[in-house]
Motif scaffolding. Sequence first.
Motif, PDB file in Angstrom:
ATOM      1  N   HIS A 359      51.684  -2.691  40.878  1.00 24.82           N
ATOM      2  CA  HIS A 359      49.822  -2.898  41.437  1.00 24.82           C
ATOM      3  C   HIS A 359      49.592  -4.080  41.553  1.00 24.82           C
ATOM      4  O   HIS A 359      48.565  -4.430  41.991  1.00 24.82           O
ATOM      5  N   MET A 360      50.585  -5.285  41.221  1.00 27.13           N
ATOM      6  CA  MET A 360      50.335  -6.534  41.575  1.00 27.13           C
ATOM      7  C   MET A 360      50.888  -6.931  42.806  1.00 27.13           C
ATOM      8  O   MET A 360      50.355  -7.892  43.452  1.00 27.13           O
ATOM      9  N   GLN A 361      51.468  -6.143  43.548  1.00 21.07           N
ATOM     10  CA  GLN A 361      51.873  -6.400  44.883  1.00 21.07           C
ATOM     11  C   GLN A 361      50.743  -6.088  46.038  1.00 21.07           C
ATOM     12  O   GLN A 361      49.914  -5.115  45.667  1.00 21.07           O
ATOM     13  N   THR A 362      50.873  -6.896  47.093  1.00 20.24           N
ATOM     14  CA  THR A 362      49.811  -6.576  48.079  1.00 20.24           C
ATOM     15  C   THR A 362      49.789  -5.106  48.555  1.00 20.24           C
ATOM     16  O   THR A 362      50.740  -4.750  49.057  1.00 20.24           O
ATOM     17  N   PRO A 363      48.582  -4.486  48.591  1.00 18.70           N
ATOM     18  CA  PRO A 363      48.750  -3.154  49.073  1.00 18.70           C
ATOM     19  C   PRO A 363      49.121  -3.109  50.563  1.00 18.70           C
ATOM     20  O   PRO A 363      48.797  -4.024  51.324  1.00 18.70           O
ATOM     21  N   GLU A 364      49.502  -1.923  50.902  1.00 20.13           N
ATOM     22  CA  GLU A 364      49.970  -1.661  52.476  1.00 20.13           C
ATOM     23  C   GLU A 364      48.299  -1.348  53.127  1.00 20.13           C
ATOM     24  O   GLU A 364      47.748  -0.757  52.535  1.00 20.13           O
ATOM     25  N   GLU A 365      48.179  -2.069  54.199  1.00 23.72           N
ATOM     26  CA  GLU A 365      46.755  -2.131  54.673  1.00 23.72           C
ATOM     27  C   GLU A 365      46.784  -1.975  56.229  1.00 23.72           C
ATOM     28  O   GLU A 365      45.703  -1.689  56.877  1.00 23.72           O
ATOM     29  N   GLU A 366      47.723  -1.915  56.944  1.00 24.15           N
ATOM     30  CA  GLU A 366      47.688  -1.720  58.472  1.00 24.15           C
ATOM     31  C   GLU A 366      47.236  -0.305  58.590  1.00 24.15           C
ATOM     32  O   GLU A 366      48.104   0.399  58.466  1.00 24.15           O
ATOM     33  N   PRO A 367      46.511  -0.123  59.329  1.00 22.76           N
ATOM     34  CA  PRO A 367      45.935   1.452  59.973  1.00 22.76           C
ATOM     35  C   PRO A 367      46.899   1.944  60.815  1.00 22.76           C
ATOM     36  O   PRO A 367      47.521   1.444  61.726  1.00 22.76           O
ATOM     37  N   ILE A 368      46.881   3.139  60.859  1.00 24.83           N
ATOM     38  CA  ILE A 368      47.556   3.995  61.881  1.00 24.83           C
ATOM     39  C   ILE A 368      47.038   3.769  63.177  1.00 24.83           C
ATOM     40  O   ILE A 368      45.733   3.552  63.261  1.00 24.83           O
ATOM     41  N   PRO A 369      47.551   3.724  64.292  1.00 23.97           N
ATOM     42  CA  PRO A 369      46.955   3.411  65.549  1.00 23.97           C
ATOM     43  C   PRO A 369      46.041   4.303  65.853  1.00 23.97           C
ATOM     44  O   PRO A 369      46.217   5.563  65.534  1.00 23.97           O
TER      45      PRO A 369
END
Length: 410
Positions: A359-369
Amino acid sequence: MWASWLLWPLMAVCAADSFRDQAERIMRDKPVIDGHNDLPWQLLSLFNNRLQDPKANLTTLANTHTNIPKLRAGFVGGQFWSAYTPCDTQNKDAVRRTLEQMDVIHRMCQAYPETFLCVTNSTGIRQAFQEGKVASLIGVEGGHSIDSSLGVLRAFYHLGMRYLTLTHSCNTPWADNWLVDKGDDKAQSHGLSPFGKRVVKEMNRLGVIIDLAHVSVATMKTALQLSKAPVIFSHSSAYSLCANRRNVPDDVLLLVKQTESLVMVNFYNDYVSCQKEAKLLQVADHLDYIKKVAGAGAVGFGGDFDGVSRLPEGLEDVSKYPDLIAELLRRNWTEAEVRGALADNLLRVFEAVEEASNHMQTPEEEPIPLDKLGSSCRTQYGYSEASSFHCPWRALLASLTALIFSLCLL
């Protein structure tokens, strides 16, 4: 001589009772964790989730595969309850409907605290075992439920979801389902799209178990190779014994073995015998086969009770689990192998998923096209500074109105 012949039936009955007694002895200490039960769907279908309806009383609930006395008789100590909403909610109200099903699972625990303990981790399951309660976990059945949103995925996690089935019986914009292999649907992602791979990575980061029941073989292989933690098939059987595309083929079973993942055998007749009729012995055949190909650590139970219309003779409801365990003992399964199938294999997978989470890792945040989403009416905030609505039918209607108006002026 005649006396010896007469003794054979008596000896057979005694042997059968011995295996049943042994099964119950094991299950008192190590109850079964079942990977998939659709009782919440029955509560929606029959009562619109109104648990205070007298007919919805889970102690006396009739005409379902599951109620509290049946769970007790079946030594069910852990259950992934399915928060399921059908594919026709995709691009509509899937998120709302899923939230309602998650809510009814929480309310089951609140209404029957002496029976159910809602938990979110492997430690909670062990606690429920010690308290003699049914450890109740939430599995969201179908990737369409997150509406192609990593934010919704994370919100579901915070509300208690601990596995997500990547597809149901429809493609999502980012993953292909089992009907692709059957030829009923066309492959869109050829397994997982780039966004689908981000979903898997985010599930690993959060500590959500990846469930590959209902997905295409290409999706199975991609997810198994990509995931940093073991995965499950929450309710699937062996393809070599029943050539239904909902089942797991041998080359995937070898990947299951390699990744220390888990296949929780489905009891639906169509996936057990590929016919309308099936028997308990045939379910045991699937358990035997998966054990042979993928190892004893790869076997579990995912009955699909209250989600299917036909069940094998001898496995008519959740109370029948001891009879299936007795059959495995009759087939010379060791006590350790039986305990693994009952609970230890799932606990091992769950603990590995928890260990791999970060949970300390940066979350995935690139949205779907945006162009990968369905064509239903959607706002598109954040995607561009264009109109805040993405409704092709509105634009078409406006064009037709303008055309008719111009014609009227001629």
